[in-house]
Motif scaffolding. Structure first.
Motif, short mmCIF file in Angstrom:
data_model
loop_
_atom_site.label_atom_id
_atom_site.label_comp_id
_atom_site.label_asym_id
_atom_site.label_seq_id
_atom_site.Cartn_x
_atom_site.Cartn_y
_atom_site.Cartn_z
N TYR A 16 41.91 60.15 27.01
CA TYR A 16 41.40 58.82 26.68
C TYR A 16 42.25 58.11 25.62
N ASP A 17 42.19 56.79 25.69
CA ASP A 17 42.91 55.92 24.75
C ASP A 17 41.89 55.21 23.88
N PRO A 18 41.92 55.37 22.55
CA PRO A 18 40.93 54.72 21.69
C PRO A 18 41.24 53.24 21.46
N VAL A 19 40.18 52.46 21.39
CA VAL A 19 40.25 51.04 21.02
C VAL A 19 39.30 50.85 19.84
N MET A 20 39.79 50.24 18.78
CA MET A 20 38.97 50.06 17.58
C MET A 20 38.79 48.59 17.24
N GLY A 21 37.73 48.31 16.52
CA GLY A 21 37.53 47.03 15.88
C GLY A 21 36.93 47.30 14.51
N LEU A 22 37.50 46.75 13.47
CA LEU A 22 37.03 47.03 12.11
C LEU A 22 36.46 45.75 11.50
N GLU A 23 35.26 45.86 10.99
CA GLU A 23 34.61 44.74 10.30
C GLU A 23 34.42 45.16 8.85
N VAL A 24 35.06 44.45 7.95
CA VAL A 24 35.00 44.80 6.53
C VAL A 24 34.28 43.70 5.77
N HIS A 25 33.25 44.09 5.04
CA HIS A 25 32.52 43.16 4.18
C HIS A 25 33.00 43.35 2.74
N VAL A 26 33.35 42.25 2.10
CA VAL A 26 33.81 42.28 0.71
C VAL A 26 32.90 41.41 -0.14
N GLU A 27 32.30 42.01 -1.17
CA GLU A 27 31.52 41.24 -2.13
C GLU A 27 32.47 40.53 -3.09
N LEU A 28 32.34 39.22 -3.19
CA LEU A 28 33.20 38.47 -4.10
C LEU A 28 32.73 38.64 -5.54
N GLY A 29 33.67 38.57 -6.45
CA GLY A 29 33.35 38.78 -7.86
C GLY A 29 33.00 37.49 -8.58
N THR A 30 32.21 36.62 -7.94
CA THR A 30 31.79 35.39 -8.60
C THR A 30 30.71 35.68 -9.63
N LYS A 31 30.53 34.77 -10.57
CA LYS A 31 29.50 34.96 -11.60
C LYS A 31 28.11 34.65 -11.06
N THR A 32 28.05 33.76 -10.06
CA THR A 32 26.75 33.39 -9.50
C THR A 32 26.76 33.59 -7.99
N LYS A 33 25.58 33.52 -7.39
CA LYS A 33 25.44 33.78 -5.97
C LYS A 33 26.06 32.66 -5.12
N MET A 34 26.08 32.86 -3.81
CA MET A 34 26.79 31.94 -2.92
C MET A 34 26.13 30.59 -2.82
N PHE A 35 24.80 30.54 -2.92
CA PHE A 35 24.11 29.28 -2.68
C PHE A 35 23.12 28.91 -3.78
N CYS A 36 23.16 29.63 -4.91
CA CYS A 36 22.29 29.29 -6.03
C CYS A 36 22.96 29.74 -7.32
N ASN A 47 14.82 42.59 -8.97
CA ASN A 47 14.20 41.29 -8.73
C ASN A 47 14.18 40.37 -9.95
N SER A 48 15.04 40.66 -10.93
CA SER A 48 15.11 39.80 -12.12
C SER A 48 16.16 38.71 -11.96
N GLN A 49 17.00 38.80 -10.95
CA GLN A 49 18.05 37.80 -10.73
C GLN A 49 17.80 37.09 -9.41
N THR A 50 16.67 36.42 -9.36
CA THR A 50 16.27 35.72 -8.15
C THR A 50 15.73 34.34 -8.52
N CYS A 51 15.66 33.48 -7.51
CA CYS A 51 15.13 32.14 -7.71
C CYS A 51 14.56 31.66 -6.38
N PRO A 52 13.90 30.50 -6.33
CA PRO A 52 13.35 30.02 -5.05
C PRO A 52 14.38 29.92 -3.93
N THR A 53 15.63 29.62 -4.28
CA THR A 53 16.65 29.44 -3.23
C THR A 53 17.01 30.78 -2.58
#
Length: 503
Positions: A16-36, A47-53
């Motif tokens: 057999y011949d292998p076929v791969m697909g790699l999905e890499v998730h990287v957490e960015l080193g921002t000071k705040t979250k992506m949308f809040c 749960n101390s670093q949360t907000c309504p958003t």
């Protein structure tokens, strides 16, 4: 299905011949979250670093993190991608307890970066090009802890705890195109790709990309097709693999598992799988067929992202020295042959050596300790070189103590052993274990006299002019002092005692 029941790796590749697909998730080193504006700092109370958003409460509205967008563009440029002139976010809808909104804000058919590649260097020095499908922006989920069971997984647990501090932290997901043509080296290519990607991410300064802290994790997709055919087989997806060694092991195990199932006339189930560090196996997670429908639709609360071309080119011009270029420069600075540099690369020692030099150690000493004693210990314990509990600054201090004549190599190895065992800084280990080199004449004199008295025949040869025989007496003194004597001073004292001119 245990490892023992699988066909051998060689037999799997023979058919057999292998076929791969790699999905890499990287957490960015921002000071705040992506949308809040919530903090991303690690280690806070659950749960101390949360907000309504980021909790998805009604009426809350997201705002895009500009640094997150800039980081995504930098990653795309470093991976030779095209940068979209216009893209937007989408809602990926699914229910899971660690997703408070019941959807993940991600990108679907309009990623910010696409159609790139990354050239990776393999252990024999050859280069393999991995094509990049896309790199897109999204947010992380919360964290579930399953309590009361033996495995830490949901099966058998009595209850689960949820921490939403991580929910909303910026992620970049980097997805390769199908990786073909690697053959038997597919696991090596997977490991080399993730390693090179990690170095690229770190060089950009957008994330520490610590796999042991979950800041970078890899999903390994793998399928097999009979040799000589073109149609891809059914794939499995091993989720959240969190070390370079494990990426390689997961790919290797799945190749053997797929081959075993197919050779027995069975069919591969398209599913997610869990990798087990202890024995290198994977087990089934959940069925993931092609009909899975996330009901993507454009995020109505966020405007499209349209990076200005001038800004993109400014970021391109300001990219730092990328890893391949830096490695070539360091090889020249350190005066290493291609073979020696390849050995450093294979050991994952470039960064620690460079940091040890920056902490004041000579290049040859930094390389010696990382490629010698520390590489040996890493191999013995099956850990990554840099995962050992010793810092480049501590290695530099050991090198300095050797350079100052306060330690010899044998004693230095014992000091490293003490640091790894958690006994403190190098100087503390020297003091606690009494490891300093003895060079004081009065302290050495008795041992020298005893060695001469117990080896009169050798002493006579030295007096007769055979000075090279002094090595035997030096060895006797070193043994008597448990290796702590200053060998050069011992030789001088022996020759003085015997009335012989040194050579």
């Amino acid at each position: 299905m245990s490892v023992m029941n699988l066909v051998s790796y060689e037999d799997a590749l023979a058919s057999y011949d292998p076929v791969m697909g790699l999905e890499v998730h990287v957490e960015l080193g921002t000071k705040t979250k992506m949308f809040c504006g919530c903090s991303t700092e690690l280690g806070a109370e659950p749960n101390s670093q949360t907000c309504p958003t980021c909790l998805g409460l009604p009426g809350s509205l997201p705002v895009v993190n500009a640094v997150g967008v800039e980081s995504a563009v930098k990653i795309g440029l470093a991976l030779n991608c095209e940068i979209a002139e216009w893209c937007r976010f989408a809602r990926k809808n699914y229910f899971y307890p660690d997703m408070p909104k019941n959807f993940q804000t991600s990108q679907y058919d309009e990623p910010i970066a696409f159609n790139g590649y990354l050239d990776v260097q393999l252990e024999d020095g050859s280069t393999f090009r991995v094509e990049i499908e896309r790199a897109h922006m999204e947010e992380d989920t919360g964290k579930s802890s399953h309590v009361g069971g033996a495995t830490g997984r949901i099966h058998g647990a009595t209850h689960s705890l949820l921490d939403y501090n991580r929910a909303g932290i910026p992620l970049i997901e980097i997805v390769t195109k199908p990786i073909t043509g690697a053959g038997e080296r597919a696991p090596e290519v997977a490991k080399a790709y993730v390693a090179e990607l990690r170095e690229v991410i770190r060089s950009l300064g957008v994330s520490e990309a610590r796999m042991d802290k979950g800041q970078m994790r890899c999903d390994v997709n793998l399928s097999l097709r009979p040799n000589g055919t073109e149609t891809f087989g059914t794939r499995s997806e091993t989720k959240n693999v969190n070390s370079l060694r494990s990426v390689e092991r997961a790919a290797r195990y799945e190749i053997r598992r797929h081959a075993t199932v197919l050779s027995d006339g069975g069919s591969i189930v398209q599913e997610t799988r869990h990798f087990h560090e202890d024995d290198g196996t994977t087990t089934s997670g959940r069925i993931k067929d092609n009909a899975e429908d996330y009901r993507y639709f454009p995020e109505p609360d966020l405007v499209p992202v349209a990076p200005a071309r001038e800004w993109v080119e400014e970021l391109r011009a300001a990219l730092p020295e990328l890893p391949r270029v830096r490695r070539a420069r360091l090889q020249a600075e350190w005066g290493l042959s291609d073979k020696d540099m390849q050995a450093v690369l294979n050991a994952g020692a470039v960064e620690p050596i460079q940091e040890t030099i920056a902490a004041g150690a000579p290049a040859d000493q930094a390389r010696k300790w990382w490629m010698g004693e520390l590489a040996r210990r890493a191999n013995e314990t099956g850990t990554e070189l840099t995962e050992q509990p010793i810092t480049p600054a501590q290695v530099a201090r050991v090198a300095a103590l050797v350079g100052e004549g306060k330690l010899n190599d044998k004693l230095a190895r014992q000091v490293i052993e003490g640091v790894l065992a958690g006994e403190g800084e190098p100087d503390e280990v020297v003091e606690k274990r009494g490891l300093a080199v003895v060079s004081d004449d009065s302290a050495l004199g008795a041992a020298v006299d005893q060695a001469i008295a117990e080896n009169e025949a050798i002493a006579a040869k030295i007096r007769d002019g055979k000075v090279q025989a002094v090595g035997a007496l030096v060895g006797a003194v070193m043994k008597a002092t448990r290796g702590q004597a200053d060998a050069a001073r011992v030789k001088d004292l022996i020759l003085e005692r015997l009335g012989v001119e040194g050579q």
